[in-house]
Motif scaffolding. Structure first.
Motif, PDB file in Angstrom:
ATOM      1  N   GLN A  68       0.986  -1.241   0.061  1.00  0.00           N
ATOM      2  CA  GLN A  68      -0.084  -0.039  -0.110  1.00  0.00           C
ATOM      3  C   GLN A  68       0.790   1.254  -0.042  1.00  0.00           C
ATOM      4  N   SER A  69       2.134   1.089   0.464  1.00  0.00           N
ATOM      5  CA  SER A  69       2.955   2.154   0.654  1.00  0.00           C
ATOM      6  C   SER A  69       3.699   2.719  -0.535  1.00  0.00           C
ATOM      7  N   GLN A  70       3.391   1.968  -1.662  1.00  0.00           N
ATOM      8  CA  GLN A  70       4.304   2.379  -2.916  1.00  0.00           C
ATOM      9  C   GLN A  70       4.408   3.937  -3.223  1.00  0.00           C
ATOM     10  N   GLN A  71       3.236   4.331  -3.168  1.00  0.00           N
ATOM     11  CA  GLN A  71       3.424   5.727  -3.504  1.00  0.00           C
ATOM     12  C   GLN A  71       4.086   6.601  -2.767  1.00  0.00           C
ATOM     13  N   ARG A  72       4.095   6.175  -1.437  1.00  0.00           N
ATOM     14  CA  ARG A  72       4.837   6.931  -0.424  1.00  0.00           C
ATOM     15  C   ARG A  72       6.308   6.909  -0.506  1.00  0.00           C
ATOM     16  N   GLN A  73       6.824   5.447  -1.177  1.00  0.00           N
ATOM     17  CA  GLN A  73       8.302   5.174  -0.947  1.00  0.00           C
ATOM     18  C   GLN A  73       9.024   5.986  -1.598  1.00  0.00           C
ATOM     19  N   ALA A  74       8.857   7.083  -2.561  1.00  0.00           N
ATOM     20  CA  ALA A  74       9.718   7.924  -2.971  1.00  0.00           C
ATOM     21  C   ALA A  74      10.084   8.985  -2.034  1.00  0.00           C
ATOM     22  N   GLY A  75       9.456   9.160  -1.048  1.00  0.00           N
ATOM     23  CA  GLY A  75       9.771  10.216  -0.055  1.00  0.00           C
ATOM     24  C   GLY A  75      10.253   9.521   1.304  1.00  0.00           C
ATOM     25  N   LEU A  76      10.641   8.398   1.153  1.00  0.00           N
ATOM     26  CA  LEU A  76      11.009   7.646   2.517  1.00  0.00           C
ATOM     27  C   LEU A  76      12.653   7.125   2.463  1.00  0.00           C
ATOM     28  N   THR A  77      13.271   7.307   3.781  1.00  0.00           N
ATOM     29  CA  THR A  77      14.553   6.928   3.739  1.00  0.00           C
ATOM     30  C   THR A  77      14.540   6.003   5.082  1.00  0.00           C
ATOM     31  N   VAL A  78      15.350   4.773   5.208  1.00  0.00           N
ATOM     32  CA  VAL A  78      15.303   4.060   6.247  1.00  0.00           C
ATOM     33  C   VAL A  78      16.795   4.275   6.883  1.00  0.00           C
ATOM     34  N   GLU A  79      16.768   4.518   7.984  1.00  0.00           N
ATOM     35  CA  GLU A  79      17.997   4.526   8.847  1.00  0.00           C
ATOM     36  C   GLU A  79      18.265   3.698   9.905  1.00  0.00           C
ATOM     37  N   LEU A  80      19.268   2.857   9.839  1.00  0.00           N
ATOM     38  CA  LEU A  80      19.622   2.130  11.002  1.00  0.00           C
ATOM     39  C   LEU A  80      20.631   2.676  11.859  1.00  0.00           C
ATOM     40  N   GLN A  81      20.339   2.455  13.141  1.00  0.00           N
ATOM     41  CA  GLN A  81      21.358   2.851  14.202  1.00  0.00           C
ATOM     42  C   GLN A  81      22.002   1.715  14.820  1.00  0.00           C
ATOM     43  N   LEU A  82      23.300   1.522  14.715  1.00  0.00           N
ATOM     44  CA  LEU A  82      23.984   0.386  15.300  1.00  0.00           C
ATOM     45  C   LEU A  82      24.738   0.802  16.356  1.00  0.00           C
ATOM     46  N   GLN A  83      24.439   0.549  17.453  1.00  0.00           N
ATOM     47  CA  GLN A  83      25.789   0.926  18.785  1.00  0.00           C
ATOM     48  C   GLN A  83      26.378  -0.340  19.151  1.00  0.00           C
ATOM     49  N   THR A  84      27.578  -0.054  19.146  1.00  0.00           N
ATOM     50  CA  THR A  84      28.369  -1.173  19.780  1.00  0.00           C
ATOM     51  C   THR A  84      28.969  -0.811  21.046  1.00  0.00           C
ATOM     52  N   PRO A  85      29.651  -1.492  21.858  1.00  0.00           N
ATOM     53  CA  PRO A  85      30.287  -0.949  22.800  1.00  0.00           C
ATOM     54  C   PRO A  85      31.172   0.282  22.691  1.00  0.00           C
ATOM     55  N   GLU A  86      31.935   0.404  21.535  1.00  0.00           N
ATOM     56  CA  GLU A  86      32.795   1.663  21.210  1.00  0.00           C
ATOM     57  C   GLU A  86      32.220   2.580  20.591  1.00  0.00           C
ATOM     58  N   HIS A  87      31.361   2.132  19.572  1.00  0.00           N
ATOM     59  CA  HIS A  87      31.015   3.177  18.384  1.00  0.00           C
ATOM     60  C   HIS A  87      29.404   3.233  18.028  1.00  0.00           C
ATOM     61  N   LEU A  88      29.144   4.268  17.312  1.00  0.00           N
ATOM     62  CA  LEU A  88      27.766   4.408  16.938  1.00  0.00           C
ATOM     63  C   LEU A  88      27.998   4.498  15.251  1.00  0.00           C
ATOM     64  N   TYR A  89      26.882   3.699  14.985  1.00  0.00           N
ATOM     65  CA  TYR A  89      27.081   3.789  13.145  1.00  0.00           C
ATOM     66  C   TYR A  89      25.721   4.164  12.824  1.00  0.00           C
ATOM     67  N   HIS A  90      25.546   4.661  11.637  1.00  0.00           N
ATOM     68  CA  HIS A  90      24.346   5.204  10.940  1.00  0.00           C
ATOM     69  C   HIS A  90      24.463   4.238   9.564  1.00  0.00           C
ATOM     70  N   LEU A  91      23.367   3.758   9.079  1.00  0.00           N
ATOM     71  CA  LEU A  91      23.342   3.130   7.857  1.00  0.00           C
ATOM     72  C   LEU A  91      22.015   3.501   7.091  1.00  0.00           C
ATOM     73  N   SER A  92      22.196   4.085   6.030  1.00  0.00           N
ATOM     74  CA  SER A  92      20.905   4.528   5.583  1.00  0.00           C
ATOM     75  C   SER A  92      20.784   4.507   4.146  1.00  0.00           C
ATOM     76  N   PHE A  93      19.569   4.161   3.613  1.00  0.00           N
ATOM     77  CA  PHE A  93      19.206   4.315   2.237  1.00  0.00           C
ATOM     78  C   PHE A  93      17.901   4.661   1.857  1.00  0.00           C
ATOM     79  N   SER A  94      17.720   5.293   0.692  1.00  0.00           N
ATOM     80  CA  SER A  94      16.470   5.492   0.172  1.00  0.00           C
ATOM     81  C   SER A  94      15.285   4.510  -0.180  1.00  0.00           C
TER      82      SER A  94
END
Length: 184
Positions: A68-94
Motif C-alpha cells: 500500500q505504501s508504494q506511492q509514499r516510498q519515493a519520499g522515504l528513507t530508512v536509517e539504522l542506528q547500530l550502537q556497539t560498545p565503542e562506536h555508533l554507526y548509521h546506515l541509511s538508504f532511500s
C-alpha cells in the motif's frame, strides 16, 4: 512490550530483493512492526515485516515494504542506528524506486562528526529489501553487544521507529553460536 525475537540460526540469504525460497530467512530474528496500542500512528503500512540475522562475518537485514505504501516510498528513507560498545554507526538508504541500490554507512567520531565508511552495493530492493553489512566494517567481534534501532523518515521527519521503545539488543555470534542453541 516490544516484540523482538532473536535469531536462531546462521543465515546466508542471497541479496537479490526476492523471496528466493522459504528457507532463506528461516531462523532469522524478527522485530514486530505493529504499532503500539492507542498510538497515533503516522507510518501506517510502511513496513509489514522486519527480519535480521547473521552468519559469522555479516549482519543481514530484510524489510518487507507494505504494498500500500508504494506511492509514499519515493519520499522515504530508512536509517539504522547500530550502537556497539565503542562506536555508533548509521546506515541509511532511500526507498525511492529511482535511487540506485546502495546504502551509506557512517561512524560517529569522538568529535561528534560523522565519518563516511562508504557506500555499499550489498543491498537489493525489489519485492523486499535485503542487505548485508560486514562485521569487520562495524569493528565487531564475537560476544560484543550490538543495539539496533530502525527509523523510517519521510522527507527527513521520523514517522516510524522499530522497535518502538528501546533498541533491539543482541550479541555478535561466534563459532559456537549454533552449538549453544542446541544445548538445553
Amino acid at each position: 512490550a516490544d516484540l523482538v525475537t532473536a535469531p536462531l540460526a546462521l543465515l546466508n540469504p542471497s541479496i537479490d530483493g526476492l523471496v528466493t525460497d522459504f528457507f532463506e530467512w528461516r531462523g532469522a530474528g524478527r522485530i514486530h512492526t505493529q504499532p503500539p496500542l492507542g498510538a497515533m500512528w503516522k507510518a501506517e503500512g510502511v513496513l509489514t515485516g522486519i527480519q535480521f540475522g547473521w552468519n559469522l562475518d555479516r549482519f543481514y537485514l530484510r524489510l518487507d515494504p507494505d504494498e500500500q505504501s508504494q506511492q509514499r516510498q519515493a519520499g522515504l528513507t530508512v536509517e539504522l542506528q547500530l550502537q556497539t560498545p565503542e562506536h555508533l554507526y548509521h546506515l541509511s538508504f532511500s526507498l525511492a524506486p529511482s535511487e540506485p541500490d546502495q546504502f551509506l554507512l557512517s561512524q560517529r567520531l569522538a568529535s561528534g562528526h560523522w565519518r563516511e565508511i562508504g557506500p555499499y552495493q550489498s543491498i537489493s530492493h525489489r519485492d523486499i529489501i535485503e542487505l548485508a553489512v560486514p562485521f569487520k566494517d562495524l569493528q565487531l567481534t564475537a560476544g560484543q553487544e550490538l543495539h539496533l534501532t530502525i527509523l523510517v523518515l519521510e522527507h527527513s521527519l521520523e514517522v516510524a521507529r522499530y522497535p518502538h521503545h528501546k533498541p533491539a539488543t543482541f550479541l555478535v555470534p561466534g563459532p559456537e553460536f549454533e552449538a549453544n542453541l542446541w544445548r538445553v
